[in-house]
Scaffold this motif. Structure first.
Motif, short mmCIF file in Angstrom:
data_model
loop_
_atom_site.label_atom_id
_atom_site.label_comp_id
_atom_site.label_asym_id
_atom_site.label_seq_id
_atom_site.Cartn_x
_atom_site.Cartn_y
_atom_site.Cartn_z
N ILE A 6 -8.02 9.08 6.96
CA ILE A 6 -8.88 8.34 6.05
C ILE A 6 -8.05 7.63 4.98
CG2 ILE A 6 -10.58 8.69 4.20
CD1 ILE A 6 -11.53 10.77 6.70
N TYR A 7 -7.00 8.29 4.51
CA TYR A 7 -6.14 7.62 3.53
C TYR A 7 -5.41 6.45 4.16
CZ TYR A 7 -7.34 11.43 0.46
OH TYR A 7 -8.06 12.30 -0.30
N ILE A 8 -5.04 6.61 5.45
CA ILE A 8 -4.43 5.47 6.13
C ILE A 8 -5.45 4.34 6.25
CG2 ILE A 8 -3.53 4.68 8.37
CD1 ILE A 8 -2.17 7.44 8.58
N ALA A 9 -6.68 4.70 6.59
CA ALA A 9 -7.73 3.69 6.69
C ALA A 9 -7.91 2.96 5.36
CB ALA A 9 -9.05 4.34 7.10
N CYS A 10 -7.86 3.72 4.28
CA CYS A 10 -8.00 3.13 2.95
C CYS A 10 -6.87 2.14 2.69
CB CYS A 10 -7.99 4.25 1.90
SG CYS A 10 -8.08 3.66 0.23
N ALA A 11 -5.64 2.56 3.04
CA ALA A 11 -4.49 1.67 2.83
C ALA A 11 -4.58 0.44 3.72
CB ALA A 11 -3.20 2.43 3.08
N LEU A 12 -5.18 0.58 4.91
CA LEU A 12 -5.29 -0.57 5.81
C LEU A 12 -6.33 -1.58 5.34
CD1 LEU A 12 -4.93 0.95 9.39
CD2 LEU A 12 -3.22 -0.18 7.97
N THR A 13 -7.43 -1.09 4.78
CA THR A 13 -8.42 -2.04 4.26
C THR A 13 -7.88 -2.77 3.04
OG1 THR A 13 -9.44 -0.26 3.01
CG2 THR A 13 -10.55 -0.91 5.02
N GLN A 14 -6.85 -2.21 2.46
CA GLN A 14 -6.17 -2.88 1.35
C GLN A 14 -5.43 -4.13 1.87
OE1 GLN A 14 -3.76 0.02 -0.65
NE2 GLN A 14 -2.93 -1.43 -2.13
N GLU A 15 -5.20 -4.18 3.17
CA GLU A 15 -4.49 -5.27 3.84
C GLU A 15 -3.14 -5.58 3.21
OE1 GLU A 15 -7.54 -8.35 3.85
OE2 GLU A 15 -8.01 -7.76 5.90
N GLY A 70 0.84 -1.19 0.00
CA GLY A 70 0.00 0.00 0.00
C GLY A 70 0.88 1.24 0.00
N TYR A 71 0.36 2.32 -0.54
CA TYR A 71 1.15 3.54 -0.64
C TYR A 71 0.25 4.73 -0.37
CZ TYR A 71 3.44 7.39 -3.24
OH TYR A 71 3.98 8.58 -3.63
N ILE A 72 0.69 5.61 0.49
CA ILE A 72 -0.09 6.82 0.74
C ILE A 72 0.74 8.02 0.29
CG2 ILE A 72 -1.31 8.19 2.46
CD1 ILE A 72 -1.47 5.64 4.15
N PRO A 73 0.36 8.63 -0.84
CA PRO A 73 1.14 9.75 -1.34
C PRO A 73 1.04 10.95 -0.40
CG PRO A 73 -0.62 9.15 -2.88
CD PRO A 73 -0.79 8.33 -1.66
N GLN A 74 1.96 11.88 -0.62
CA GLN A 74 2.03 13.04 0.26
C GLN A 74 0.76 13.88 0.18
OE1 GLN A 74 5.65 15.11 -0.41
NE2 GLN A 74 5.21 16.69 1.07
N SER A 75 0.28 14.08 -1.02
CA SER A 75 -0.94 14.87 -1.13
C SER A 75 -1.86 14.25 -2.15
CB SER A 75 -0.60 16.29 -1.56
OG SER A 75 -0.01 16.26 -2.83
N THR A 76 -3.13 14.32 -1.86
CA THR A 76 -4.10 13.83 -2.83
C THR A 76 -5.17 14.90 -2.95
OG1 THR A 76 -4.78 12.49 -0.98
CG2 THR A 76 -4.13 11.33 -2.96
N SER A 77 -5.74 14.99 -4.11
CA SER A 77 -6.83 15.94 -4.25
C SER A 77 -8.01 15.22 -4.88
CB SER A 77 -6.40 17.09 -5.14
OG SER A 77 -6.07 16.60 -6.42
#
Lengths: 256, 362
Positions: free
Chosen positions: A145-154, A79-86
């Motif tokens: 929320i983005y972390i949550a998204c990455a976590l549901t990605q497991e 999983g990857y959480i970019p620095q900024s998302t729009s």
């Protein structure tokens, strides 16, 4: 080793950004990547998640070359959480977190996916936000929320690009505590690019300092975050103290 | 002890609460889809009765029923079956197709101001039709000269952008800028052809570009062609709707979730262009439906493309059908091309949406 980065070189056009990067990441390890702006931290993370393809070298996940994995297979493991998302369009928090299930499901989401979303929302204590529009939330809430998204990605490996930038100190600590918690509970491995040296010292097992596309120093926080290394990498004079068993860096002045 | 059980039941009810809210939200989306469907049925009923030849609703339905089994015999039957019904169906199909193509273009370009015509389809089609009308020159000959030419030229911008994507990755910015460039090129070419042609064909070509549901567009074979194109295009678009949702959160995040962003973007662009070209070649460029329908639907049901595609399709159908009904009656017995009306009504509607929007987008 969970993840191995071997002799990776990457350049945009002909400007080299990464030069012969080698990294090893163990299971359930948190690796901090620090370094001045433009050192190549984000590029490194993007190469590891195959958003960018390095010109040379290879990246092995569980001894498989990621180039040979299908995108969806890689997404199940990393999983990857970019620095900024729009977000341009409206999306509820629930739907955004549900997107993390994309690598695992087809067109329709099942009850199991719904349960996983609810579980993650609870874990991050953001259940109250579930039906809110993500664009109405503060930066700290969005990051959760983005972390949550990455976590549901497991994923088995999680890459974070400046997870604490734009966050107040309370959110910084909350977000990093959550990451620490999931690392110990789920045994995932984390690579985290981070600017704040003190947070890096406090929340990582190992640190690498990057400078000009190369790894300048690597190892335990104490051995890496020395006044000498920081002076060389950042051109800043600092004082390194010890606080709660971790190095604590007090910046003094930029060197001329 | 009691406090811990309370805590557990508390969190359980919270999960249940979220689930209930989520179901309610989905219910609202489905309700809107049914509302649009209902609106289409009402408008179709009204549209079938309106015209210079008075026919009641019940008569209309019994005529349609009879004509399903036999050729129209009476004048009433002829009016309903060969004039009004195909025009109504074309309004529904074209509105649906344009709205869905608009939704997809806005999605892949991550731009709420995009429409089916953003990448230059309208001016491409306009040039093709102008060539055919003014010079009789075209790729397909015979009675399908204008339609065939409009269809093929409508797809040229798409293929140029596909070619560009080999050199520059298919980012929204590249595609929008290329679309603007192609718009100027084709507009210039249209002006060039019009400049050298006679007054009458130039007028015809100009009217073609306004867009209407009359003439060729309201013949049965046009209705059949458009419904085939629509079915063929909407299925793959709905299939890709989940990927499009993920792409809404940015290319990087979509890639990390396993979506091949460039390929998906190009695929959706191609299908949406085919859909638009398949409609525009019969009707001419009917503006604003593809821009406004997705907007209105996003305000009501949010951005989830799995629901947004059917919802904006049905709403767009109702919008175009309504506009055409007004266009047929407003200065009766004269019939205005619906394109004039969508521009004149669409503009203020769009301004209203801009004023009442809550955020940067809506």
């Amino acid at each position: 080793m969970k993840l191995k980065v071997k002799d990776v070189k990457f350049s945009y056009a002909s400007v080299p950004i990464l030069k012969d990067i080698c990294i090893e990441l163990a299971t359930s390890e948190v690796l901090g990547v620090v370094g001045p702006n433009g050192a190549g931290k984000s590029t490194l993370l993007r190469c590891i998640d195959r958003i960018l393809t390095p010109q040379e070298g290879c990246i092995m996940l569980d001894d498989h070359d990621i180039k040979k994995l299908r995108m969806r297979e890689l997404a199940k493991k990393m999983g990857y959480i970019p620095q900024s998302t729009s977000n341009v369009f409206p999306a509820t928090v629930f739907d955004t977190v549900l997107m993390g299930r994309r690598p695992h499901i087809g067109w329709k989401s099942s009850d199991e996916d719904t349960e996983k979303v609810l579980e993650t929302l609870k874990l991050l204590n953001i259940e109250d936000l579930a039906m809110r529009d993500i664009n109405e939330l503060s930066g700290g809430q969005q990051q959760k929320i983005y972390i949550a998204c990455a976590l549901t990605q497991e994923p088995e490996v999680l890459l974070l690009d400046e997870p604490t930038s734009n966050l107040d100190i309370r959110h910084q600590l909350e977000v990093l505590d959550i990451i620490k918690k999931i690392v110990s509970e789920r045994g995932i491995s984390v690579i985290m690019a981070i600017h704040d040296l003190n947070l890096a010292a406090r929340y990582t097992d190992r640190i690498i300092i990057m400078n000009g596309g190369t790894i300048f120093a690597a190892g335990e926080p104490f051995s890496v975050l020395t006044a000498e290394n920081i002076k060389h990498a950042y051109g800043v004079e600092v004082e390194v103290n010890v606080h709660a068993g971790r190095p604590y860096i007090v910046p003094i002045r930029p060197l001329r | 002890m009691t406090s811990s059980t309370e805590a557990i039941s508390g969190t359980q009810t919270k999960s249940e609460e979220i689930k209930a809210q989520y179901k309610k939200f989905i219910g609202r989306k489905i309700l809107f889809i049914f509302f649009s469907l209902f609106l289409i049925l009402i408008l179709a009923g009204i549209a079938a009765t309106i015209g210079s030849f008075p026919i009641t609703v019940t008569e209309v339905y019994s005529i349609i029923w009879r004509c399903l089994f036999q050729e129209p015999a009476t004048t009433e039957e002829f009016v309903v079956w060969n004039l009004r019904l195909p025009r109504i169906l074309m309004g529904i199909l074209a509105g649906m197709g344009l709205a869905i193509a608009g939704t997809m273009m806005q999605g892949i370009l991550r731009n709420p101001l995009a429409s089916p015509f953003t990448i230059g389809i309208a001016s491409g089609a306009g040039f093709g039709a102008t060539l055919a009308i003014c010079f009789g020159a075209g790729i397909v000959g015979g009675e399908y000269l204008i339609i065939g030419n409009a269809f093929l030229f409508a797809l040229i911008p798409t293929f140029i952008i596909l070619g560009l994507a080999r050199y520059r990755s298919a980012t929204p910015e590249t595609m929008i800028l290329a679309g603007i460039a192609l718009f100027y090129i084709f507009s210039g070419l249209i002006a060039l052809v019009l400049y050298f042609s006679e007054a009458d064909p130039a007028m015809d070509a100009y009217f073609w570009m306004i867009g209407s549901l009359g003439g060729r567009a309201s013949e049965w074979n046009a209705v059949t062609s458009v419904s085939i194109v629509l079915t063929g295009c909407v299925i793959p678009l709905i299939w890709k709707s989940w990927d499009l949702n993920v792409m809404g959160a940015g290319d990087e995040r979509a890639k990390s979730l396993g979506v091949n962003v460039e390929r998906t973007r190009v695929f959706i662009m191609l299908i949406a262009s085919l859909l638009t070209a398949g409609i525009v070649c019969f009707t001419g460029t009917i503006g604003f439906i593809g821009l406004v329908a997705p907007h209105v639907c996003r305000i009501v049901i949010g951005g989830d493309n799995r629901f947004l595609i059917p919802a904006s399709g049905l709403f767009g159908a109702a919008l175009l059908l309504g506009a055409d009904t007004v266009a047929r009656t407003i200065i009766a017995p004269m019939i205005l091309p619906v394109g004039i009306l969508t521009y004149i009504m669409g503009g203020p509607l769009f301004l209203y949406l801009i004023i009442r929007r809550k955020r940067e987008y809506w």
